[in-house]
Design an enzyme around this catalytic site. Structure first.
Site, mmCIF file in Angstrom:
data_model
loop_
_atom_site.group_PDB
_atom_site.id
_atom_site.type_symbol
_atom_site.label_atom_id
_atom_site.label_comp_id
_atom_site.label_asym_id
_atom_site.label_seq_id
_atom_site.Cartn_x
_atom_site.Cartn_y
_atom_site.Cartn_z
ATOM 1 N N THR A 214 38.761 47.720 38.890
ATOM 2 C CA THR A 214 39.778 47.794 37.830
ATOM 3 C C THR A 214 39.931 46.462 37.091
ATOM 4 O O THR A 214 40.626 46.406 36.079
ATOM 5 C CB THR A 214 41.158 48.129 38.430
ATOM 6 O OG1 THR A 214 41.432 47.176 39.466
ATOM 7 C CG2 THR A 214 41.205 49.526 39.006
ATOM 8 N N LYS A 215 39.336 45.402 37.585
ATOM 9 C CA LYS A 215 39.578 44.059 37.030
ATOM 10 C C LYS A 215 38.731 43.808 35.774
ATOM 11 O O LYS A 215 37.879 44.607 35.427
ATOM 12 C CB LYS A 215 39.312 43.005 38.109
ATOM 13 C CG LYS A 215 40.143 43.220 39.375
ATOM 14 C CD LYS A 215 41.641 43.186 39.078
ATOM 15 C CE LYS A 215 42.517 43.144 40.302
ATOM 16 N NZ LYS A 215 42.648 44.418 41.047
ATOM 17 N N ASN A 216 38.962 42.646 35.118
ATOM 18 C CA ASN A 216 38.307 42.433 33.821
ATOM 19 C C ASN A 216 36.795 42.297 33.935
ATOM 20 O O ASN A 216 36.070 42.618 33.002
ATOM 21 C CB ASN A 216 38.911 41.216 33.106
ATOM 22 C CG ASN A 216 40.314 41.504 32.624
ATOM 23 O OD1 ASN A 216 41.049 42.238 33.287
ATOM 24 N ND2 ASN A 216 40.699 40.965 31.480
#
Ligand code: PLP
Length: 417
Positions: A214-216
């Site tokens: 889910t992170k950048n």
């Protein structure tokens, strides 16, 4: 746009981001269900695949040259002397606390408005998490609340850069200096964010990043801890691999030696080269990813900020946020539905959302263990009852963002008091 531009948007466009390879994997575009806008999707290209395949073909798939290269690239990107690649953001935070010698009877001050990992790593060390409430502008830990909770047992601050918006670091560092505390940052959300022109990663004593999907940027599972401190870096590196004096790459290669010593009780936290390869190709696209996020955030702002029933997030002028999350607050007093019903209405409109976060003091484990109760951190609870994280990721199109805006506006229009 002009005045209406979400602050943080314009400065996030400074400099020319590298172009992203045009070869997006076609099967990457399939949605989990047709017509449904997922809350979250990774952006994976042919260069990500090629990086992983190169490692597979090399015959060396665990921690080795690629992990080292990824560490160098992250250290350079954030401007830190050291970076240690690990297999999760949780491991990154835990290593920092363990290497700093946080132990039983110590207290570490953190925020209630975070993922459970932030507090559990404190408990892994036998130390006690102490919560300080958030400010309602940024949802970050409120420096004024920290002051009231410092005791002779306090050893460290563990602030979280919520949604990628940096904490008020000058105030936190000043409190830490006055009380001789370490600052270990939970930057799971904040890769590419900056505070007063400095990238997150070289400001506190240690900074922990996450590369969860889910992170950048993602490595599948993975994390990185950065620091300017040579001793802390050496200890974190040793503890990341069983407390051994020599890693596998330095034992099994022609130049290596079989002999090692276990000099500390360590952990199995090392990042395999397979994942580091993904990290390298993802990092090359990070600035561009964050630019697209900023553009989508500005579009959300333009489309939502005039609704009195919705509070849209704003970045403060001294920071660059990476827009990891776009968290709106609904104002239930102006609506005939509450936050849970609002989320359900969005789901019925085919839009995935999430909630960041259920405050720590509302979870049974923490209530049992620390006697925390509802009502203890009123700002976190107030925010929790109102927040909705809208979809925000580079794979979304401008049309997807407009679709979410229309859905929010329709629900508000239908349920206005
Ligand atoms: C604020 C925060 N801290 C820590 C973590 C833990 O990161 P990881 O899942 O990589 O262990 C997360 C993860 O989702 C998070 O949101």
């Amino acid at each position: 746009m002009g005045e209406d531009l979400a602050p943080g948007y314009a400065n996030s466009l400074a400099g020319e981001p590298p172009e992203i390879a045009a070869t997006i994997m076609p099967d990457n575009d399939d949605k989990t269900s047709p017509g449904y806008l997922d809350y979250c999707r990774c952006w994976l290209d042919d260069d990500d695949v090629a990086g992983v395949v190169e490692v597979l073909r090399s015959g060396w798939i665990t921690t080795g040259p690629k992990a080292q290269e990824f560490e160098g690239a992250v250290a350079e990107y954030v401007g830190a002397r050291h970076a240690i690649a690990v297999n999760s953001g949780t491991a990154a935070m835990h290593l920092a606390l363990a290497a700093a010698g946080i132990g039983p009877d110590d207290e570490v001050i953190t925020t209630p408005f975070t993922f459970c990992a932030t507090a559990e790593v404190i408990e892994y060390q036998g130390a006690r998490p102490v919560l300080a409430d958030i400010d309602l502008e940024t949802f970050n830990i409120d420096p004024a609340q920290i002051e009231a909770r410092v005791t002779p047992r306090t050893r460290a601050l563990l602030p979280v850069h919520y949604a990628g918006h940096p904490c008020e670091m000058d105030a936190l560092l000043e409190i830490a200096r006055r009380h001789k505390l370490l600052v270990i940052e939970d930057a799971a959300h904040a890769v590419g964010s900056a505070y007063r022109g400095r990238r997150i990663g070289a400001i506190g004593d240690a900074t922990a990043f996450s590369f969860y999907p889910t992170k950048n940027i993602t490595t599948g599972e993975g994390g990185m801890v950065t620091t300017e401190n040579d001793d802390l870096a050496a200890r974190m590196r040793r503890l990341s691999l069983h407390g051994m004096s020599r890693d596998a790459w330095n034992r099994y290669t022609a130049a290596g030696s079989w002999y090692y010593e276990v000099v500390d009780l360590g952990y199995k936290y090392n990042m395999p080269d397979l994942l580091a390869a993904l990290g390298l190709s993802q990092l090359a696209k990070l600035e561009r990813f964050n630019e697209i996020r900023a553009r989508h955030a500005a579009a959300y702002h333009d489309g939502l900020h005039d609704l009195p029933e919705i509070i849209a997030p704003r970045a403060q002028p001294q920071v660059r946020t990476n827009w990891h999350l776009y968290v709106i607050m609904i104002r239930p007093e102006l609506l005939t539905l509450d936050r849970a019903a609002f989320i359900e209405a969005l789901r019925e409109a085919g839009i995935g959302t999430s909630v960041h976060f259920i405050p720590l003091h509302l979870h049974p484990h923490y209530q049992r263990r620390h006697g925390w109760k509802p009502g203890m951190f009123p700002n976190a609870e107030w925010a929790y009852e109102r927040v909705i994280s809208l979809p925000l990721y580079p794979k979304m199109t401008a049309g997807d963002v407009q679709r979410v805006i229309e859905a929010v506006r329709t629900i508000v229009a239908r349920h206005r008091k």
